[in-house]
Design a protein around this motif. Structure first.
Motif, PDB file in Angstrom:
ATOM      1  N   ALA A  55      11.435   9.091   1.597  1.00  0.00           N
ATOM      2  CA  ALA A  55      10.946   8.466   0.427  1.00  0.00           C
ATOM      3  C   ALA A  55      10.084   7.391  -0.072  1.00  0.00           C
ATOM      4  CB  ALA A  55      11.891   8.839  -0.959  1.00  0.00           C
ATOM      5  N   ALA A  56      10.007   6.682   1.190  1.00  0.00           N
ATOM      6  CA  ALA A  56       9.464   4.789   1.488  1.00  0.00           C
ATOM      7  C   ALA A  56       8.080   5.015   1.825  1.00  0.00           C
ATOM      8  CB  ALA A  56      10.482   4.198   2.203  1.00  0.00           C
ATOM      9  N   ASN A  57       7.324   4.385   1.523  1.00  0.00           N
ATOM     10  CA  ASN A  57       5.859   4.495   1.682  1.00  0.00           C
ATOM     11  C   ASN A  57       5.613   3.446   2.363  1.00  0.00           C
ATOM     12  OD1 ASN A  57       5.188   2.283   0.339  1.00  0.00           O
ATOM     13  ND2 ASN A  57       5.261   3.243  -1.165  1.00  0.00           N
ATOM     14  N   PRO A  58       4.961   3.465   3.384  1.00  0.00           N
ATOM     15  CA  PRO A  58       4.860   1.649   4.775  1.00  0.00           C
ATOM     16  C   PRO A  58       4.442   0.959   3.773  1.00  0.00           C
ATOM     17  CG  PRO A  58       2.860   3.919   4.837  1.00  0.00           C
ATOM     18  CD  PRO A  58       3.680   3.908   3.942  1.00  0.00           C
ATOM     19  N   SER A  59       4.191   0.426   2.577  1.00  0.00           N
ATOM     20  CA  SER A  59       4.431  -1.490   2.097  1.00  0.00           C
ATOM     21  C   SER A  59       5.645  -1.362   2.215  1.00  0.00           C
ATOM     22  CB  SER A  59       4.190  -0.849   0.308  1.00  0.00           C
ATOM     23  OG  SER A  59       5.320  -0.400  -0.041  1.00  0.00           O
ATOM     24  N   ILE A  60       6.703  -0.556   2.979  1.00  0.00           N
ATOM     25  CA  ILE A  60       8.901  -1.162   2.675  1.00  0.00           C
ATOM     26  C   ILE A  60       8.126  -2.851   4.232  1.00  0.00           C
ATOM     27  CG2 ILE A  60       9.891   0.503   2.096  1.00  0.00           C
ATOM     28  CD1 ILE A  60      10.093   1.701   5.468  1.00  0.00           C
ATOM     29  N   PHE A  61       7.155  -2.111   5.128  1.00  0.00           N
ATOM     30  CA  PHE A  61       6.617  -3.207   6.135  1.00  0.00           C
ATOM     31  C   PHE A  61       5.817  -4.323   5.658  1.00  0.00           C
ATOM     32  CE2 PHE A  61       7.648   1.635   7.923  1.00  0.00           C
ATOM     33  CZ  PHE A  61       9.043   0.985   8.086  1.00  0.00           C
ATOM     34  N   LYS A  62       5.471  -4.758   4.850  1.00  0.00           N
ATOM     35  CA  LYS A  62       4.187  -5.402   4.242  1.00  0.00           C
ATOM     36  C   LYS A  62       4.621  -6.768   4.673  1.00  0.00           C
ATOM     37  CE  LYS A  62       4.762  -5.978  -0.591  1.00  0.00           C
ATOM     38  NZ  LYS A  62       5.020  -5.665  -1.790  1.00  0.00           N
ATOM     39  N   HIS A  63       5.555  -7.540   5.064  1.00  0.00           N
ATOM     40  CA  HIS A  63       6.020  -8.367   5.114  1.00  0.00           C
ATOM     41  C   HIS A  63       6.073  -8.133   6.810  1.00  0.00           C
ATOM     42  CE1 HIS A  63       5.995  -9.455   1.008  1.00  0.00           C
ATOM     43  NE2 HIS A  63       6.568  -8.551   0.550  1.00  0.00           N
ATOM     44  N   ILE A  64       6.587  -7.488   8.265  1.00  0.00           N
ATOM     45  CA  ILE A  64       5.950  -7.476   9.169  1.00  0.00           C
ATOM     46  C   ILE A  64       4.910  -7.824   9.617  1.00  0.00           C
ATOM     47  CG2 ILE A  64       6.821  -6.324  11.064  1.00  0.00           C
ATOM     48  CD1 ILE A  64       9.303  -6.737   9.187  1.00  0.00           C
ATOM     49  N   ARG A  65       5.045  -9.016   9.921  1.00  0.00           N
ATOM     50  CA  ARG A  65       3.773  -9.259  11.072  1.00  0.00           C
ATOM     51  C   ARG A  65       3.633 -10.212  12.337  1.00  0.00           C
ATOM     52  NH1 ARG A  65       4.064 -12.006   6.176  1.00  0.00           N
ATOM     53  NH2 ARG A  65       2.076 -10.640   4.898  1.00  0.00           N
ATOM     54  N   LEU A  66       3.932  -8.902  12.996  1.00  0.00           N
ATOM     55  CA  LEU A  66       3.149  -9.288  14.970  1.00  0.00           C
ATOM     56  C   LEU A  66       2.518 -10.000  14.946  1.00  0.00           C
ATOM     57  CD1 LEU A  66       5.160  -6.109  15.862  1.00  0.00           C
ATOM     58  CD2 LEU A  66       6.044  -8.109  15.293  1.00  0.00           C
TER      59      LEU A  66
END
Length: 220
Positions: free
Chosen positions: A15-26
């Motif tokens: 149910a989650a959208n990709p914004s859960i990764f918005k603070h992941i910065r490689l």
């Protein structure tokens, strides 16, 4: 000139959208990040068929696939049909024996089919399903992250989770798990990198840990 960057695809949890990764910065000189999104499955679609369809959105060979929670289960299914450099599970399981007792109970009693998924627009209830958390002060935050409210998708996802039985272990797999995970308790998880005080939503709340450690985990 051909790019030498490592392409990393991120698959969110149920149910989650990709914004859960918005603070992941490689590091951008080494990695290129790509975000995958859930779509509503066709009627009676298997998880394997869903995985084949999702693989159509992976446009690079030898990519890395990072899957969170149910997205981690899907990532393993995707790896059955496409070769990945590495599959990284976050807050997920890699075999049916790692599922908690309540999910095994649901598999045999079908009690999960009685869950009030028609109330998916109730963000508190959806957060309980997806994140295993009781939402109080962070309603707006979870409304942002949990945007997939389709009842059929929620019913399908829950059914796929409780009935999931992987065919065989996925090669080049790394499992990262929090020791405070309320959805998939650490006691049942084998062979993982343990994140101290990490909860089921640590991809959001412990982004700094992932930014620090994920590059090394991917490349080693």
């Amino acid at each position: 000139m051909r790019s030498t960057k490592v392409h990393v695809y991120f698959m969110p949890g149920m149910a989650a959208n990709p914004s859960i990764f918005k603070h992941i910065r490689l590091p951008e000189d080494t990695f290129e990040q790509h975000l995958l999104e859930w779509f509503v499955p066709e009627r009676d679609m298997s998880l394997s068929d869903y995985a084949k369809k999702m693989n159509e959105y992976v446009f690079h060979d030898n990519a890395v696939l990072v899957g969170v929670s149910f997205g981690g289960m899907l990532a393993q299914e995707m790896a059955r049909f496409k070769s990945f450099r590495k599959v990284v599970l976050v807050s997920s399981v890699k075999e049916a024996s790692e599922l908690p007792k309540r999910m095994i109970f649901a598999k045999y009693t079908k009690v999960h089919k009685l869950l009030p998924t028609g109330l998916v627009n109730n963000i508190e209830l959806l957060a309980k399903y997806a994140f295993g958390e009781t939402v109080t002060k962070r309603l707006a935050l979870y409304e942002e992250y949990l945007s997939i409210r389709d009842k059929y998708y929620i019913d399908w996802s829950i059914d796929q989770i409780v009935n999931w039985k992987p065919v065989e272990p996925v090669p080049n797999l790394v499992h990262i798990h929090g020791d405070k995970d309320a959805v998939f308790p650490i006691e049942k998880i084998k062979h993982c990198i343990t994140v101290k005080s990490g909860t089921h939503t640590m991809i959001i709340h412990r982004a700094r840990w992932f930014n620090e450690h994920l590059p090394t985990i991917i490349l080693e």
